[in-house]
Design a protein around this motif. Structure first.
Motif, PDB file in Angstrom:
ATOM      1  N   MET A   1       1.064  -1.168  -0.157  1.00 50.27           N
ATOM      2  CA  MET A   1       0.047  -0.135   0.014  1.00 50.27           C
ATOM      3  C   MET A   1       0.780   1.126   0.188  1.00 50.27           C
ATOM      4  O   MET A   1       1.693   1.348   0.810  1.00 50.27           O
ATOM      5  CB  MET A   1      -0.870   0.003   1.321  1.00 50.27           C
ATOM      6  CG  MET A   1      -2.094   0.668   0.959  1.00 50.27           C
ATOM      7  SD  MET A   1      -3.130   0.639   2.448  1.00 50.27           S
ATOM      8  CE  MET A   1      -3.919  -1.030   2.078  1.00 50.27           C
ATOM      9  N   GLU A   2       0.563   2.160  -0.919  1.00 49.23           N
ATOM     10  CA  GLU A   2       1.506   3.438  -1.036  1.00 49.23           C
ATOM     11  C   GLU A   2       1.192   4.473  -0.137  1.00 49.23           C
ATOM     12  O   GLU A   2       0.472   4.871  -0.097  1.00 49.23           O
ATOM     13  CB  GLU A   2       1.538   3.929  -2.532  1.00 49.23           C
ATOM     14  CG  GLU A   2       2.513   4.713  -3.089  1.00 49.23           C
ATOM     15  CD  GLU A   2       3.837   4.233  -3.089  1.00 49.23           C
ATOM     16  OE1 GLU A   2       4.642   4.694  -2.440  1.00 49.23           O
ATOM     17  OE2 GLU A   2       3.899   3.149  -3.549  1.00 49.23           O
ATOM     18  N   LEU A   3       2.147   4.439   0.828  1.00 49.48           N
ATOM     19  CA  LEU A   3       2.250   5.568   1.743  1.00 49.48           C
ATOM     20  C   LEU A   3       3.618   6.518   1.784  1.00 49.48           C
ATOM     21  O   LEU A   3       4.433   5.954   1.236  1.00 49.48           O
ATOM     22  CB  LEU A   3       2.158   5.114   3.281  1.00 49.48           C
ATOM     23  CG  LEU A   3       0.999   4.164   3.423  1.00 49.48           C
ATOM     24  CD1 LEU A   3       0.956   3.635   4.946  1.00 49.48           C
ATOM     25  CD2 LEU A   3      -0.425   4.633   3.373  1.00 49.48           C
ATOM     26  N   SER A   4       3.211   7.626   2.343  1.00 46.41           N
ATOM     27  CA  SER A   4       4.425   8.569   2.394  1.00 46.41           C
ATOM     28  C   SER A   4       5.440   8.230   3.539  1.00 46.41           C
ATOM     29  O   SER A   4       4.921   7.870   4.442  1.00 46.41           O
ATOM     30  CB  SER A   4       3.995  10.097   2.439  1.00 46.41           C
ATOM     31  OG  SER A   4       5.154  10.879   2.641  1.00 46.41           O
ATOM     32  N   GLY A   5       6.813   7.838   3.371  1.00 47.43           N
ATOM     33  CA  GLY A   5       7.553   7.279   4.488  1.00 47.43           C
ATOM     34  C   GLY A   5       7.593   8.589   5.509  1.00 47.43           C
ATOM     35  O   GLY A   5       7.273   8.837   6.253  1.00 47.43           O
ATOM     36  N   GLN A   6       9.100   9.335   4.767  1.00 43.37           N
ATOM     37  CA  GLN A   6       9.229  10.290   5.860  1.00 43.37           C
ATOM     38  C   GLN A   6       9.012  11.705   5.018  1.00 43.37           C
ATOM     39  O   GLN A   6       9.154  11.853   3.895  1.00 43.37           O
ATOM     40  CB  GLN A   6      10.820  10.226   6.435  1.00 43.37           C
ATOM     41  CG  GLN A   6      10.999   8.994   7.194  1.00 43.37           C
ATOM     42  CD  GLN A   6      12.401   8.951   7.609  1.00 43.37           C
ATOM     43  OE1 GLN A   6      12.986  10.110   7.541  1.00 43.37           O
ATOM     44  NE2 GLN A   6      12.915   7.858   8.081  1.00 43.37           N
ATOM     45  N   ASN A   7       8.550  12.683   6.011  1.00 45.21           N
ATOM     46  CA  ASN A   7       8.307  13.975   5.213  1.00 45.21           C
ATOM     47  C   ASN A   7       9.319  14.903   5.105  1.00 45.21           C
ATOM     48  O   ASN A   7      10.101  15.094   6.179  1.00 45.21           O
ATOM     49  CB  ASN A   7       7.145  14.709   6.013  1.00 45.21           C
ATOM     50  CG  ASN A   7       5.916  14.016   6.173  1.00 45.21           C
ATOM     51  OD1 ASN A   7       5.178  13.859   4.900  1.00 45.21           O
ATOM     52  ND2 ASN A   7       5.623  13.410   7.120  1.00 45.21           N
ATOM     53  N   SER A   8       9.817  15.515   3.934  1.00 45.29           N
ATOM     54  CA  SER A   8      10.632  16.223   3.899  1.00 45.29           C
ATOM     55  C   SER A   8      10.287  17.437   2.939  1.00 45.29           C
ATOM     56  O   SER A   8       9.786  17.060   1.911  1.00 45.29           O
ATOM     57  CB  SER A   8      12.104  15.408   3.280  1.00 45.29           C
ATOM     58  OG  SER A   8      13.368  16.255   3.036  1.00 45.29           O
ATOM     59  N   CYS A 196       4.454  14.382  10.690  1.00 45.15           N
ATOM     60  CA  CYS A 196       5.774  14.620  10.839  1.00 45.15           C
ATOM     61  C   CYS A 196       6.454  13.910  11.505  1.00 45.15           C
ATOM     62  O   CYS A 196       6.067  12.752  12.361  1.00 45.15           O
ATOM     63  CB  CYS A 196       5.747  16.005  11.689  1.00 45.15           C
ATOM     64  SG  CYS A 196       5.383  17.538  10.713  1.00 45.15           S
ATOM     65  N   GLY A 197       7.844  13.586  10.881  1.00 45.58           N
ATOM     66  CA  GLY A 197       8.625  12.493  11.614  1.00 45.58           C
ATOM     67  C   GLY A 197       8.527  11.148  10.855  1.00 45.58           C
ATOM     68  O   GLY A 197       8.148  11.021   9.562  1.00 45.58           O
ATOM     69  N   ASP A 198       8.938  10.223  11.477  1.00 47.23           N
ATOM     70  CA  ASP A 198       9.100   8.765  10.754  1.00 47.23           C
ATOM     71  C   ASP A 198       7.848   8.128  10.915  1.00 47.23           C
ATOM     72  O   ASP A 198       7.100   8.142  12.129  1.00 47.23           O
ATOM     73  CB  ASP A 198      10.174   8.013  11.558  1.00 47.23           C
ATOM     74  CG  ASP A 198      10.672   6.840  10.801  1.00 47.23           C
ATOM     75  OD1 ASP A 198      10.012   6.590   9.859  1.00 47.23           O
ATOM     76  OD2 ASP A 198      11.573   6.201  11.526  1.00 47.23           O
ATOM     77  N   THR A 199       7.326   7.562   9.732  1.00 46.60           N
ATOM     78  CA  THR A 199       6.067   7.036   9.675  1.00 46.60           C
ATOM     79  C   THR A 199       6.331   5.409   9.537  1.00 46.60           C
ATOM     80  O   THR A 199       5.355   4.806   9.088  1.00 46.60           O
ATOM     81  CB  THR A 199       5.120   7.418   8.332  1.00 46.60           C
ATOM     82  OG1 THR A 199       5.977   7.586   7.294  1.00 46.60           O
ATOM     83  CG2 THR A 199       4.883   9.084   8.891  1.00 46.60           C
ATOM     84  N   PHE A 200       7.325   4.947   9.973  1.00 44.75           N
ATOM     85  CA  PHE A 200       7.664   3.473   9.618  1.00 44.75           C
ATOM     86  C   PHE A 200       6.737   2.580  10.192  1.00 44.75           C
ATOM     87  O   PHE A 200       6.330   1.687   9.690  1.00 44.75           O
ATOM     88  CB  PHE A 200       9.194   3.108  10.147  1.00 44.75           C
ATOM     89  CG  PHE A 200       9.678   1.761  10.052  1.00 44.75           C
ATOM     90  CD1 PHE A 200       9.798   1.312   8.691  1.00 44.75           C
ATOM     91  CD2 PHE A 200       9.585   0.968  11.177  1.00 44.75           C
ATOM     92  CE1 PHE A 200      10.276  -0.175   8.495  1.00 44.75           C
ATOM     93  CE2 PHE A 200       9.998  -0.345  11.037  1.00 44.75           C
ATOM     94  CZ  PHE A 200      10.485  -0.867   9.631  1.00 44.75           C
ATOM     95  N   ILE A 201       6.373   2.761  11.486  1.00 44.76           N
ATOM     96  CA  ILE A 201       5.460   1.960  12.378  1.00 44.76           C
ATOM     97  C   ILE A 201       4.251   2.046  11.675  1.00 44.76           C
ATOM     98  O   ILE A 201       3.605   0.858  11.539  1.00 44.76           O
ATOM     99  CB  ILE A 201       5.483   2.488  13.741  1.00 44.76           C
ATOM    100  CG1 ILE A 201       6.915   2.191  14.395  1.00 44.76           C
ATOM    101  CG2 ILE A 201       4.242   1.758  14.446  1.00 44.76           C
ATOM    102  CD1 ILE A 201       6.832   2.822  15.877  1.00 44.76           C
TER     103      ILE A 201
END
Length: 318
Positions: A1-8, A196-201
């Protein structure tokens, strides 16, 4: 499922009180036309699926497990589109897409529950067709009313606890100052893009849930139809093969449309991913497929057409 990983680049965290759904504000001249089209579609979905629910309840010839699940599916379709379509109509009418933080969380929660329930009910319908065609002599024994009710209960309740936790994880994440979503409802990918931040989880949870509630049902349905088609091809007469296939062709078409469109939207390569295009692709599985379902199950099912004709004739006489 296509999600945005880390926002930059990173932006300051903020306490959001609302989101802004851009929706179709990028085509302001078409707002009135789109409102009329979506209103007609919503009315058609409500009427079409309501008719199926009614005739499966009142017609004695449709008191079978197949039509029990079809009635459940039609009710689910009404709930499914009612999570997104009335909100879209309201936004088009007032030409404003502001939605509160809580309302957004609730909309996403119920959308995910109902989408997963659709996967489960389609799986239950595939199992019903598998038993009917591959074990016809045992069909009345296996698919008794108790089992049908139990399967329906499992389909309707399984996703509820899963998405309580998942929704909580997403909406307890820190959000950036930017609160605009280029979408017409609160779906997972556009919301995660605002985190904002890491969305890995969140991404790991998304893939795990997708494997549980999308991939697993799809593989079970696929396995059922491999067995079904194999059994149909072994039938001695062409008439028998045609009759057997006609009992499951409508369901197979709906499965292909629903899972096919979901895979195209969520599992296509990153190189073809576009937030703006997601909005238009998602119209297919959130709105257009529920339009097709009453047509598919009515026009391709003789029993439903006969029952519908008797029902309409009865009310015309009255």
């Amino acid at each position: 499922m296509e999600l945005s990983g880390q926002n930059s680049p990173r932006r300051n965290h903020t306490t959001l009180v609302e989101f802004i759904l851009i929706g179709f504000s990028d085509v302001p001249k078409l707002q009135g036309l789109l409102f009329g089209i979506f209103l007609i579609i919503y009315i058609f979905i409500l009427m079409g699926n309501s008719l199926i629910i009614i005739i499966t309840k009142v017609d004695p010839s449709l008191k079978t497990p197949m039509y029990f699940f079809l009635g459940n599916f039609s009710f689910l379709e009404i709930c499914y589109v009612s999570v997104t379509l009335p909100r879209l109509l309201a936004d088009l009418w007032r030409q404003s897409g502001n939605i509160s933080f809580l309302a957004c969380a609730i909309q996403m929660y119920f959308f995910l529950i109902l989408a997963d329930t659709e996967c489960f009910i389609l799986t239950a319908m595939a199992y019903d067709r598998y038993v009917a065609i591959c074990n016809p002599l045992l069909y009345p024994v296996i698919m008794n009313s108790r089992l049908c009710i139990q399967l329906a209960a499992v389909c309707w309740t399984t996703a509820i606890p899963i998405h309580i936790g998942f929704t909580s994880v997403i909406f307890s994440s820190p959000f950036c100052e930017h609160n605009e979503m280029n979408h017409f409802f609160c779906d997972v990918p556009p919301i995660v893009q605002l985190v904002c931040g890491d969305t890995f989880i969140i991404e790991i949870l998304t893939y795990m849930i997708a494997a549980l509630v999308v991939i697993t049902p799809f593989l079970l349905i696929l396995g059922s139809y491999v067995k079904i088609i194999s059994t149909i091809l072994k039938l001695p007469s062409a008439t028998g093969r045609a009759k057997a296939f006609s009992t499951c062709s409508s369901h197979l078409m709906v499965v292909t449309l629903f899972f096919g469109s979901g895979i195209i939207v969520y599992f296509r390569p990153k190189s073809t991913h576009s937030t703006g295009m997601d909005k238009y692709f998602s119209l297919f599985y959130t709105i257009l497929i529920p339009v097709f379902n009453p047509l598919i199950y009515c026009l391709r099912n003789k029993d439903v057409m006969v029952a519908l004709g008797k029902f309409l004739q009865k009310w015309t006489v009255l």
